[in-house]
Design a protein around this motif. Structure first.
Motif, PDB file in Angstrom:
ATOM      1  N   GLY B  97      -5.560  -5.827  -0.946  1.00  0.00           N
ATOM      2  CA  GLY B  97      -6.013  -7.103  -0.393  1.00  0.00           C
ATOM      3  C   GLY B  97      -5.708  -7.241   1.089  1.00  0.00           C
ATOM      4  O   GLY B  97      -6.579  -7.627   1.872  1.00  0.00           O
ATOM      5  N   VAL B  98      -4.471  -6.924   1.484  1.00  0.00           N
ATOM      6  CA  VAL B  98      -4.115  -7.059   2.898  1.00  0.00           C
ATOM      7  C   VAL B  98      -4.906  -6.063   3.737  1.00  0.00           C
ATOM      8  O   VAL B  98      -5.360  -6.388   4.839  1.00  0.00           O
ATOM      9  CB  VAL B  98      -2.586  -6.882   3.106  1.00  0.00           C
ATOM     10  CG1 VAL B  98      -2.251  -6.905   4.590  1.00  0.00           C
ATOM     11  CG2 VAL B  98      -1.822  -7.977   2.385  1.00  0.00           C
ATOM     12  N   SER B  99      -5.096  -4.863   3.206  1.00  0.00           N
ATOM     13  CA  SER B  99      -5.910  -3.867   3.921  1.00  0.00           C
ATOM     14  C   SER B  99      -7.327  -4.390   4.129  1.00  0.00           C
ATOM     15  O   SER B  99      -7.892  -4.259   5.216  1.00  0.00           O
ATOM     16  CB  SER B  99      -5.963  -2.548   3.148  1.00  0.00           C
ATOM     17  OG  SER B  99      -4.692  -1.954   3.105  1.00  0.00           O
ATOM     18  N   ALA B 100      -7.888  -4.967   3.061  1.00  0.00           N
ATOM     19  CA  ALA B 100      -9.254  -5.499   3.154  1.00  0.00           C
ATOM     20  C   ALA B 100      -9.312  -6.618   4.191  1.00  0.00           C
ATOM     21  O   ALA B 100     -10.236  -6.673   5.006  1.00  0.00           O
ATOM     22  CB  ALA B 100      -9.719  -6.008   1.791  1.00  0.00           C
ATOM     23  N   LEU B 101      -8.319  -7.479   4.174  1.00  0.00           N
ATOM     24  CA  LEU B 101      -8.288  -8.594   5.117  1.00  0.00           C
ATOM     25  C   LEU B 101      -8.169  -8.090   6.554  1.00  0.00           C
ATOM     26  O   LEU B 101      -8.873  -8.558   7.456  1.00  0.00           O
ATOM     27  CB  LEU B 101      -7.114  -9.519   4.780  1.00  0.00           C
ATOM     28  CG  LEU B 101      -7.071 -10.837   5.556  1.00  0.00           C
ATOM     29  CD1 LEU B 101      -8.245 -11.721   5.165  1.00  0.00           C
ATOM     30  CD2 LEU B 101      -5.748 -11.566   5.296  1.00  0.00           C
ATOM     31  N   PHE B 102      -7.271  -7.125   6.740  1.00  0.00           N
ATOM     32  CA  PHE B 102      -7.095  -6.549   8.078  1.00  0.00           C
ATOM     33  C   PHE B 102      -8.402  -5.885   8.544  1.00  0.00           C
ATOM     34  O   PHE B 102      -8.793  -6.015   9.701  1.00  0.00           O
ATOM     35  CB  PHE B 102      -5.947  -5.537   8.069  1.00  0.00           C
ATOM     36  CG  PHE B 102      -5.651  -4.946   9.417  1.00  0.00           C
ATOM     37  CD1 PHE B 102      -5.040  -5.708  10.409  1.00  0.00           C
ATOM     38  CD2 PHE B 102      -5.990  -3.636   9.715  1.00  0.00           C
ATOM     39  CE1 PHE B 102      -4.773  -5.178  11.659  1.00  0.00           C
ATOM     40  CE2 PHE B 102      -5.725  -3.092  10.965  1.00  0.00           C
ATOM     41  CZ  PHE B 102      -5.115  -3.864  11.940  1.00  0.00           C
ATOM     42  N   ALA B 103      -9.070  -5.204   7.613  1.00  0.00           N
ATOM     43  CA  ALA B 103     -10.350  -4.558   7.943  1.00  0.00           C
ATOM     44  C   ALA B 103     -11.397  -5.607   8.316  1.00  0.00           C
ATOM     45  O   ALA B 103     -12.178  -5.429   9.248  1.00  0.00           O
ATOM     46  CB  ALA B 103     -10.837  -3.706   6.780  1.00  0.00           C
ATOM     47  N   VAL B 218     -14.730  -2.869   5.274  1.00  0.00           N
ATOM     48  CA  VAL B 218     -13.728  -3.513   4.425  1.00  0.00           C
ATOM     49  C   VAL B 218     -13.470  -2.680   3.160  1.00  0.00           C
ATOM     50  O   VAL B 218     -12.320  -2.487   2.752  1.00  0.00           O
ATOM     51  CB  VAL B 218     -14.183  -4.948   4.043  1.00  0.00           C
ATOM     52  CG1 VAL B 218     -13.294  -5.535   2.956  1.00  0.00           C
ATOM     53  CG2 VAL B 218     -14.178  -5.841   5.279  1.00  0.00           C
ATOM     54  N   ILE B 219     -14.536  -2.164   2.563  1.00  0.00           N
ATOM     55  CA  ILE B 219     -14.373  -1.330   1.365  1.00  0.00           C
ATOM     56  C   ILE B 219     -13.523  -0.101   1.698  1.00  0.00           C
ATOM     57  O   ILE B 219     -12.587   0.243   0.976  1.00  0.00           O
ATOM     58  CB  ILE B 219     -15.747  -0.888   0.814  1.00  0.00           C
ATOM     59  CG1 ILE B 219     -16.533  -2.101   0.311  1.00  0.00           C
ATOM     60  CG2 ILE B 219     -15.571   0.134  -0.312  1.00  0.00           C
ATOM     61  CD1 ILE B 219     -17.978  -1.793  -0.045  1.00  0.00           C
ATOM     62  N   ALA B 220     -13.842   0.542   2.821  1.00  0.00           N
ATOM     63  CA  ALA B 220     -13.105   1.748   3.216  1.00  0.00           C
ATOM     64  C   ALA B 220     -11.641   1.419   3.500  1.00  0.00           C
ATOM     65  O   ALA B 220     -10.734   2.172   3.110  1.00  0.00           O
ATOM     66  CB  ALA B 220     -13.750   2.387   4.438  1.00  0.00           C
ATOM     67  N   GLY B 221     -11.417   0.286   4.168  1.00  0.00           N
ATOM     68  CA  GLY B 221     -10.044  -0.111   4.467  1.00  0.00           C
ATOM     69  C   GLY B 221      -9.250  -0.374   3.200  1.00  0.00           C
ATOM     70  O   GLY B 221      -8.101   0.061   3.057  1.00  0.00           O
ATOM     71  N   ALA B 222      -9.873  -1.072   2.253  1.00  0.00           N
ATOM     72  CA  ALA B 222      -9.197  -1.394   0.994  1.00  0.00           C
ATOM     73  C   ALA B 222      -8.843  -0.118   0.232  1.00  0.00           C
ATOM     74  O   ALA B 222      -7.730   0.024  -0.302  1.00  0.00           O
ATOM     75  CB  ALA B 222     -10.092  -2.296   0.147  1.00  0.00           C
ATOM     76  N   LEU B 223      -9.788   0.807   0.210  1.00  0.00           N
ATOM     77  CA  LEU B 223      -9.557   2.065  -0.506  1.00  0.00           C
ATOM     78  C   LEU B 223      -8.422   2.851   0.147  1.00  0.00           C
ATOM     79  O   LEU B 223      -7.573   3.449  -0.529  1.00  0.00           O
ATOM     80  CB  LEU B 223     -10.857   2.885  -0.501  1.00  0.00           C
ATOM     81  CG  LEU B 223     -10.904   4.129  -1.377  1.00  0.00           C
ATOM     82  CD1 LEU B 223     -10.551   3.799  -2.806  1.00  0.00           C
ATOM     83  CD2 LEU B 223     -12.293   4.761  -1.300  1.00  0.00           C
ATOM     84  N   CYS B 224      -8.381   2.823   1.468  1.00  0.00           N
ATOM     85  CA  CYS B 224      -7.320   3.533   2.172  1.00  0.00           C
ATOM     86  C   CYS B 224      -5.978   2.832   1.953  1.00  0.00           C
ATOM     87  O   CYS B 224      -4.926   3.490   1.911  1.00  0.00           O
ATOM     88  CB  CYS B 224      -7.645   3.628   3.659  1.00  0.00           C
ATOM     89  SG  CYS B 224      -6.607   4.812   4.526  1.00  0.00           S
ATOM     90  N   GLY B 225      -6.014   1.505   1.786  1.00  0.00           N
ATOM     91  CA  GLY B 225      -4.784   0.781   1.464  1.00  0.00           C
ATOM     92  C   GLY B 225      -4.207   1.252   0.142  1.00  0.00           C
ATOM     93  O   GLY B 225      -2.983   1.412  -0.003  1.00  0.00           O
ATOM     94  N   LEU B 226      -5.079   1.513  -0.806  1.00  0.00           N
ATOM     95  CA  LEU B 226      -4.630   2.067  -2.095  1.00  0.00           C
ATOM     96  C   LEU B 226      -3.984   3.431  -1.885  1.00  0.00           C
ATOM     97  O   LEU B 226      -2.910   3.720  -2.444  1.00  0.00           O
ATOM     98  CB  LEU B 226      -5.824   2.188  -3.054  1.00  0.00           C
ATOM     99  CG  LEU B 226      -5.521   2.898  -4.380  1.00  0.00           C
ATOM    100  CD1 LEU B 226      -4.582   2.051  -5.231  1.00  0.00           C
ATOM    101  CD2 LEU B 226      -6.811   3.194  -5.151  1.00  0.00           C
TER     102      LEU B 226
END
Ligand SMILES: Nc1ncnc2c1ncn2[C@@H]1O[C@H](COP(=O)(O)OP(=O)(O)OP(=O)(O)O)[C@@H](O)[C@H]1O
Ligand SMILES: [Mg+2]
Lengths: 257, 318
Positions: B97-103, B218-226
């Motif tokens: 979630g935070v990764s997606a938000l940051f993205a 955002v999708i890429a950022g969220a996936l990378c956060g995982l």
């Protein structure tokens, strides 16, 4: 055939690039079922005019209306969604995709939003069928699976038109559709454009005078961004100022032949 | 590119994934657990590379700050753990979630630009995250933070057990690959690829490409956060070093080395990158002097990276 209300109407349009006045107080209308040709020498501001109508360039002043609605400040993609399609003087396609994929993408643009992440698009009949219709209209359906970067120049020009058509627009802005084409290809393109006339308002920019006089219902002559004459083909052909400024002997040849 | 993999590429992908799946058996027999460790790190970074490939390879967005998402993901595990909150059901969604938000926030700014400007501004945001974590003394600053307890999943799976963690990471990698495969072939994916190919034309036919590109970012950022959350769990130690701009550069190399815009390429690139790094650094302490030029040569002359090589091989066989 001609509708009373103009579909595209431009008034007082002005655009400068530094010291160059590319569009100098242009007023212009295009009605449904009509081909309105814009001619003029190189650098007259024809492409700049189309770019402003399509939204790629923002005018310094003036108003652009489409179907009665002011669109001067709308972004390009919203104008396209309203039914205003354009083709490019310098072929602008997706070189790394197949011919049918190029057109299918244009269909997709008008088929609701594209926040669809799961189902494969290339086999979607909604997109493929309509893309094939558009390709058939320009006679390119035999090339569906060829790479768009590999087809001939003339075929790419046809693809340009198919992509503009695929969106199901009510108006077409065509920027030199026959640019760089041979005699035969030009003749085919003229037939294609003629076949589109009934259900579209067409703004046609063209250097080929035979094509212009074969197609246009109205001709506007642009020189240094300014309209020097506008009217039915016979009037333009007879206009002294036009002859002097631009057409030269080309027209008299045409008139005789 | 549409996902129509020739059989050789498909074969390499299934062999690669089978290799990952069987690695624990191999290391169990030969008794080399450190190879298992290397492989786990490899798979975590492969997920990050796969996510970067979605924007870089398919979308033409060359982000030089992608490692920031690894850091955010890792700290989203580490910071709750620091306060004694070990639930993976909180940490993982937090990381994503935070990764997606940051993205979303940074992407909305970065994606206004193109080309070199995009590279520079993503680099700047990456460094911003780097210095943020450096400056927070509470979480170790420069020295980083030890994660003494890995994420807990209410007894569903115990990743303190190395094999369980190993297979969790592998499942995530396979899921990431499948996700990207579907996205790329979908209507959304066509828009992303069209925008990479010719954005002016995309707008002329009616796409608000900015919003689609932002969604992709955002999708890429969220996936990378995982990926970062998994990596944090694996290493048990997180520090700003994970976010350093050189890490982002390495991710780009992995993607390009393996083949940007190919589905499995980034995984191959990650494997080859890490194996080369491992071998060369064992050979000489000056390994980077060899490694650097090798990478540059591949980028300059190896069209399509390893994946491109495979498809040329497959074509030659026909
Ligand atoms: N982006 C730009 N920046 C600066 N000047 C421009 C730009 N676009 C066009 N111009 C200038 O504006 C004038 C009109 O150019 P435009 O391309 O509209 O002419 P045109 O009538 O389409 O010419 P052609 O027949 O060669 O296609 C030219 O003098 C051109 O150099
Ligand atoms: Mg022009």
């Amino acid at each position: 055939m001609h509708n009373a209300e103009p579909l595209i109407s431009v008034s007082g349009l002005r655009k400068t690039f530094g010291g160059i006045v590319a569009t100098d107080g242009v007023d212009l209308e295009v009605r449904g079922g009509e081909i309105h040709a814009v001619i003029g020498p190189n650098g007259a501001g024809k492409t700049t005019l189309i770019a402003q109508i399509s939204g790629a360039l923002q005018p310094d002043s003036g108003v652009i209306r489409f179907a009665g609605r002011e669109i001067t400040d709308l972004p390009t993609y919203e104008r396209a969604r309203l039914g205003l399609a354009r083709s490019f003087q310098i072929t602008s396609i997706f070189h790394d995709m197949s011919v049918v994929d190029n057109v299918a993408l244009a269909v997709q643009a008008q088929d609701g939003h594209s926040y669809r992440f799961w189902r494969p698009a290339r086999t979607d009949p909604v997109l493929v069928d309509r893309a094939m219709d558009a390709l058939a209209r320009v006679g390119l359906d035999g090339r569906r699976d060829d790479n768009a970067g590999k087809i001939s120049h003339g075929e790419r020009r046809q693809l340009e038109i198919a992509m503009a058509l695929a969106a199901g627009p009510s108006a077409l802005l065509l920027d030199e559709p026959t640019a760089g084409m041979g005699r035969e290809e030009t003749a085919r393109m003229v037939e294609i454009i003629r076949s589109l006339k009934d259900d579209h308002a067409i703004l046609l920019i063209e250097h080929d005078m035979d094509a212009v006089f074969a197609l246009a219902d109205r001709i506007t002559v642009l020189v240094y961004g300014r309209i020097i004459a506008s009217g039915p083909p016979q009037t333009i052909r007879a206009d002294d100022a036009v002859r002097k400024a631009y057409l030269g002997d080309e027209v008299s040849d045409h008139a005789e032949g | 590119m549409p996902i129509r993999l020739p059989s050789l590429r498909n074969g390499v992908m299934f062999a690669g994934l089978a290799g990952f799946a069987l690695m624990p058996v191999f290391t169990g027999v030969t008794g080399q657990p450190y190879i298992l460790d290397i492989t786990m790190r490899m798979m975590c970074l492969a997920i990050a590379a796969v996510s970067l490939n979605l924007i870089l390879g398919f979308g033409g967005m060359i982000s030089f700050g992608h490692a920031a998402f690894i850091g955010i993901g890792a700290y989203a595990v580490g910071i709750p753990a620091y306060y004694g909150e070990y639930s993976g059901f909180l940490q993982i969604p937090l990381a994503v979630g935070v990764s997606a938000l940051f993205a979303l926030i940074t992407g909305a700014i970065c994606l206004r630009t193109r080309g070199v400007y995009f590279i520079m501004i993503t680099l700047a945001f990456g460094q911003m995250v780097f210095f943020t974590f450096v400056s927070i003394e509470e979480y170790g600053g420069d020295d980083g933070l030890v994660i003494d307890t890995k994420s807990e999943f209410a007894g569903l799976i115990d990743i303190e057990e190395p094999l369980a963690l190993y297979y969790l990471i592998l499942v995530c990698l396979v899921a990431a690959l499948y996700l990207v495969k579907r996205i790329v072939a979908s209507r959304f994916g066509r828009v992303i690829q069209g925008s990479k190919s010719n954005d002016d034309r995309m707008q002329a036919i009616g796409f608000n490409t900015f919003r689609y590109r932002l969604t992709c970012y955002v999708i890429a950022g969220a996936l990378c956060g995982l990926a970062g959350a998994l990596l944090g769990n694996f290493t048990g130690f997180i520090s700003p070093d994970m976010i350093d701009w050189t890490r982002s550069g390495e991710l780009i190399f992995m993607v390009v080395l393996g083949g940007a815009g190919s589905l499995f390429g980034p995984v191959l690139g990650t494997v080859v990158f890490l194996v080369l790094e491992e071998l060369l650094s064992a050979l000489t302490i000056y390994w980077q002097i060899i490694f650097g030029p090798v990478l540059i040569l591949v980028v300059l002359f190896g069209r399509g990276g390893i994946d491109g090589l495979l498809s040329r091989l497959a074509n030659a066989q026909r």
